[in-house]
Enzyme design. Structure first.
Site, PDB file in Angstrom:
ATOM      1  N   VAL A  29      11.759  -0.824   3.518  1.00  0.00           N
ATOM      2  CA  VAL A  29      12.854  -0.791   4.482  1.00  0.00           C
ATOM      3  C   VAL A  29      13.944  -1.699   3.931  1.00  0.00           C
ATOM      4  CG1 VAL A  29      11.488  -0.219   6.538  1.00  0.00           C
ATOM      5  CG2 VAL A  29      11.779  -2.611   5.869  1.00  0.00           C
ATOM      6  N   SER A  30      15.160  -1.511   4.432  1.00  0.00           N
ATOM      7  CA  SER A  30      16.302  -2.229   3.856  1.00  0.00           C
ATOM      8  C   SER A  30      16.497  -3.639   4.386  1.00  0.00           C
ATOM      9  CB  SER A  30      17.586  -1.430   4.092  1.00  0.00           C
ATOM     10  OG  SER A  30      17.491  -0.183   3.443  1.00  0.00           O
ATOM     11  N   THR A  31      16.104  -3.882   5.625  1.00  0.00           N
ATOM     12  CA  THR A  31      16.370  -5.198   6.212  1.00  0.00           C
ATOM     13  C   THR A  31      15.096  -5.812   6.770  1.00  0.00           C
ATOM     14  OG1 THR A  31      16.905  -4.260   8.369  1.00  0.00           O
ATOM     15  CG2 THR A  31      18.748  -4.556   6.829  1.00  0.00           C
TER      16      THR A  31
END
Length: 184
Positions: free
Chosen positions: A10-12
């Protein structure tokens, strides 16, 4: 004996990896590596690097979607080439990607193009939003992290650039930029 490895991303840090982990377990992954980092580049993705280093002939790397693996064609192709050189395959749980088949390879390339396109569109929208905010006078940019006035004061007192940088916790190049901008 071949191994099925799973990779979740996931990005964050506030996003959850649970759904991806469960899908990878259901796909038969015996080892799952996960990380919370941007997918715009493969640089700095230590868990992905670890998997790519350990994958061997006959192994399979599984992701839920191709955009979890790469968001640019160059990165995707780099990963695919590395897997191919090692005799490993790539499979996606939510997309018909299986690099052990011709159709899977073609579909993978198309997905990579769309992932990169989506990233470029997002970047364009962000830049358009910043430009519009600047026009309205709302966007001021990042606050200066360097006290330019203090740099000039210390320089006027005869303190050298290296010492100014050390005292203020900044780089020497930043000191020189501040001093050069004062002479313009």
């Amino acid at each position: 004996m071949s191994t099925i490895y799973g990779y979740a991303r996931v990005s964050t840090t506030d996003q959850d990896l649970t759904i991806q982990r469960e899908a990878l377990k259901a796909a038969g992954c015996t080892t799952i590596r996960a990380e919370k980092v941007s997918g715009t580049s493969i640089k700095g993705r230590t868990e992905l690097r670890l998997l790519l280093d350990f994958i061997h002939q006959g192994d399979t790397l599984v992701v839920t979607r191709i955009d979890r693996l790469a968001r640019s064609i160059a990165d995707l192709q780099s990963i695919i080439i590395e897997l191919r050189q090692k005799g490993a395959a790539l499979r996606c749980t939510e997309q018909p990607v299986d690099t052990s088949t011709s159709a899977g390879k073609a579909f993978l390339d198309m997905l990579g193009v769309f992932a990169e396109f989506e990233t470029n569109l997002r970047r364009e929208r962000q830049l358009e939003g910043i430009a519009a905010a600047k026009e309205r006078g709302v966007y001021k940019g990042r606050k200066a992290s360097i006290d330019a006035e203090r740099v000039r004061e210390l320089h006027a007192e005869g303190v050298g650039a290296s010492e100014i940088a050390r005292q203020l916790g900044i780089g020497r190049a930043s000191v020189y930029r501040v001093l050069e901008s004062a002479t313009d």
